[in-house]
Design a protein around this motif. Sequence first.
Motif, PDB file in Angstrom:
ATOM      1  N   GLY A 161     -17.988  19.844  -2.958  1.00 37.83           N
ATOM      2  CA  GLY A 161     -17.735  20.030  -1.541  1.00 37.83           C
ATOM      3  C   GLY A 161     -16.262  20.225  -1.242  1.00 37.83           C
ATOM      4  O   GLY A 161     -15.383  19.719  -1.947  1.00 37.83           O
ATOM      5  N   GLN A 162     -15.992  20.968  -0.176  1.00 35.39           N
ATOM      6  CA  GLN A 162     -14.632  21.273   0.224  1.00 35.39           C
ATOM      7  C   GLN A 162     -14.092  20.196   1.162  1.00 35.39           C
ATOM      8  O   GLN A 162     -14.762  19.802   2.127  1.00 35.39           O
ATOM      9  N   ILE A 163     -12.910  19.722   0.875  1.00 36.00           N
ATOM     10  CA  ILE A 163     -12.206  18.809   1.777  1.00 36.00           C
ATOM     11  C   ILE A 163     -10.764  19.297   1.878  1.00 36.00           C
ATOM     12  O   ILE A 163     -10.315  20.113   1.075  1.00 36.00           O
ATOM     13  N   THR A 164     -10.035  18.799   2.844  1.00 38.95           N
ATOM     14  CA  THR A 164      -8.652  19.235   3.027  1.00 38.95           C
ATOM     15  C   THR A 164      -7.774  18.678   1.909  1.00 38.95           C
ATOM     16  O   THR A 164      -8.075  17.628   1.317  1.00 38.95           O
ATOM     17  N   PRO A 165      -6.671  19.351   1.607  1.00 39.00           N
ATOM     18  CA  PRO A 165      -5.730  18.803   0.620  1.00 39.00           C
ATOM     19  C   PRO A 165      -5.236  17.411   0.993  1.00 39.00           C
ATOM     20  O   PRO A 165      -5.007  16.573   0.109  1.00 39.00           O
ATOM     21  N   ALA A 166      -5.082  17.168   2.294  1.00 41.55           N
ATOM     22  CA  ALA A 166      -4.606  15.848   2.728  1.00 41.55           C
ATOM     23  C   ALA A 166      -5.632  14.765   2.428  1.00 41.55           C
ATOM     24  O   ALA A 166      -5.281  13.666   1.992  1.00 41.55           O
ATOM     25  N   LEU A 167      -6.922  15.056   2.643  1.00 37.59           N
ATOM     26  CA  LEU A 167      -7.952  14.068   2.323  1.00 37.59           C
ATOM     27  C   LEU A 167      -8.051  13.868   0.811  1.00 37.59           C
ATOM     28  O   LEU A 167      -8.219  12.746   0.331  1.00 37.59           O
ATOM     29  N   ALA A 168      -7.920  14.945   0.055  1.00 32.61           N
ATOM     30  CA  ALA A 168      -7.901  14.819  -1.404  1.00 32.61           C
ATOM     31  C   ALA A 168      -6.749  13.921  -1.841  1.00 32.61           C
ATOM     32  O   ALA A 168      -6.880  13.132  -2.790  1.00 32.61           O
ATOM     33  N   ALA A 169      -5.631  14.007  -1.135  1.00 32.43           N
ATOM     34  CA  ALA A 169      -4.481  13.166  -1.447  1.00 32.43           C
ATOM     35  C   ALA A 169      -4.787  11.697  -1.173  1.00 32.43           C
ATOM     36  O   ALA A 169      -4.409  10.814  -1.948  1.00 32.43           O
ATOM     37  N   VAL A 170      -5.463  11.422  -0.053  1.00 32.62           N
ATOM     38  CA  VAL A 170      -5.842  10.044   0.265  1.00 32.62           C
ATOM     39  C   VAL A 170      -6.770   9.481  -0.814  1.00 32.62           C
ATOM     40  O   VAL A 170      -6.642   8.329  -1.241  1.00 32.62           O
ATOM     41  N   LEU A 171      -7.711  10.296  -1.279  1.00 31.61           N
ATOM     42  CA  LEU A 171      -8.629   9.844  -2.327  1.00 31.61           C
ATOM     43  C   LEU A 171      -7.878   9.600  -3.636  1.00 31.61           C
ATOM     44  O   LEU A 171      -8.239   8.682  -4.388  1.00 31.61           O
ATOM     45  N   ASP A 172      -6.856  10.386  -3.896  1.00 28.72           N
ATOM     46  CA  ASP A 172      -6.031  10.111  -5.082  1.00 28.72           C
ATOM     47  C   ASP A 172      -5.349   8.760  -4.963  1.00 28.72           C
ATOM     48  O   ASP A 172      -5.243   8.010  -5.940  1.00 28.72           O
ATOM     49  N   VAL A 173      -4.896   8.424  -3.768  1.00 29.53           N
ATOM     50  CA  VAL A 173      -4.278   7.109  -3.550  1.00 29.53           C
ATOM     51  C   VAL A 173      -5.311   6.008  -3.784  1.00 29.53           C
ATOM     52  O   VAL A 173      -5.016   4.981  -4.402  1.00 29.53           O
ATOM     53  N   MET A 174      -6.534   6.210  -3.281  1.00 26.09           N
ATOM     54  CA  MET A 174      -7.605   5.233  -3.521  1.00 26.09           C
ATOM     55  C   MET A 174      -7.841   5.021  -5.008  1.00 26.09           C
ATOM     56  O   MET A 174      -8.085   3.897  -5.461  1.00 26.09           O
ATOM     57  N   ASN A 175      -7.752   6.093  -5.774  1.00 29.23           N
ATOM     58  CA  ASN A 175      -8.020   6.045  -7.208  1.00 29.23           C
ATOM     59  C   ASN A 175      -6.776   5.731  -8.043  1.00 29.23           C
ATOM     60  O   ASN A 175      -6.790   5.888  -9.264  1.00 29.23           O
ATOM     61  N   ARG A 176      -5.711   5.308  -7.367  1.00 27.14           N
ATOM     62  CA  ARG A 176      -4.456   4.920  -8.026  1.00 27.14           C
ATOM     63  C   ARG A 176      -3.818   6.066  -8.807  1.00 27.14           C
ATOM     64  O   ARG A 176      -3.152   5.845  -9.818  1.00 27.14           O
ATOM     65  N   ARG A 177      -4.016   7.275  -8.346  1.00 30.72           N
ATOM     66  CA  ARG A 177      -3.310   8.410  -8.936  1.00 30.72           C
ATOM     67  C   ARG A 177      -2.016   8.599  -8.147  1.00 30.72           C
ATOM     68  O   ARG A 177      -2.041   8.857  -6.952  1.00 30.72           O
ATOM     69  N   ARG A 178      -0.903   8.497  -8.824  1.00 31.50           N
ATOM     70  CA  ARG A 178       0.387   8.488  -8.152  1.00 31.50           C
ATOM     71  C   ARG A 178       1.140   9.819  -8.272  1.00 31.50           C
ATOM     72  O   ARG A 178       2.299   9.909  -7.880  1.00 31.50           O
ATOM     73  N   ASP A 179       0.497  10.832  -8.827  1.00 35.17           N
ATOM     74  CA  ASP A 179       1.205  12.077  -9.093  1.00 35.17           C
ATOM     75  C   ASP A 179       0.927  13.173  -8.063  1.00 35.17           C
ATOM     76  O   ASP A 179       1.318  14.317  -8.256  1.00 35.17           O
TER      77      ASP A 179
END
Length: 301
Positions: free
Chosen positions: A162-180
């Motif tokens: 599914g398509q989500i905005t880059p900003a939401l993808a960024a929030v999910l990266d923060v949830m998953n402890r991805r810092r890059d």
Amino acid sequence: MAQEYFDFTNDLIFRWVMEREENCLAILRAILPELKITAVKRRENEHPVNYLAFDDERGVRFDAIIEDDQERFYDVEMQVANQPGLGNRVRYYQAQIDQETLKKGEDYDDLRESYVIFFCAFDPCGQDRRLYQFHYYEDDDRQLRLPTNSHVILINALGTKGQITPALAAVLDVMNRRRDNANPLAVRLVKEIDDYNRDKKRRRALMNLKMRLKDEWRLGLSEGLDQGRAEGKVEGRAEGRAEGKAEGRDEMTLGLIHALQAQGMPQKQIVEALALARKISLAEAQHYYDQVVQATSGGEH
């Protein structure tokens, strides 16, 4: 020894992040870009919580509603554990939004558009989609939708479809402890969360809350087991050995639930504690919990 790191999925960290209106606005725009939200404000309820004193941090509380510039209302929550009853939880928050926002003298025709949004650290629907949105539809005709002006959005941090905005993808990266992730929103959130972990006062609140919940869990577990054993023995003597053992186990389980409720422990943690203590599945534990709730509700009418 490295200090424990409290991340975005921690209840207090999430609430502190969402207390900042610029974060609320950025996250809502990331989820719902089509709404073109330009401003938000937090509407506190009548019983504000002192997060640093953690006086009322025993479980889920409905503490604030977000209102945008078009008078739409939002409740945004973090859901870490995949427990039964997610639909009922959504229903509860929706009811709270309506209750808190309907002004005195208004009726249901004046209800504003609302969104209940859950960030889930698991896939709530098992379809690997990153975002699920729900409305009321007619069972036989999926083209027929009941216009309730209410929306439910479940965001799956583990999803890939599914398509989500880059900003939401960024929030999910923060949830998953991805810092890059170099997205400005991700960079800002990571910095804030790091700051909260370094702040001595906030860190003390985080650690104290963690220890208090652990102590309450242990105390409630011990009291519940003692109460359940006593009730189980009485039942066992009264009903005979074979039948009594089964009923005794049930009484012990129900006694544990009552004790944990008396300690103020929320449903999610009670179900987890019950499953662990009685060596049963989460589904079985939820069944026992529902029995207690039904019995209590029945006794009030």
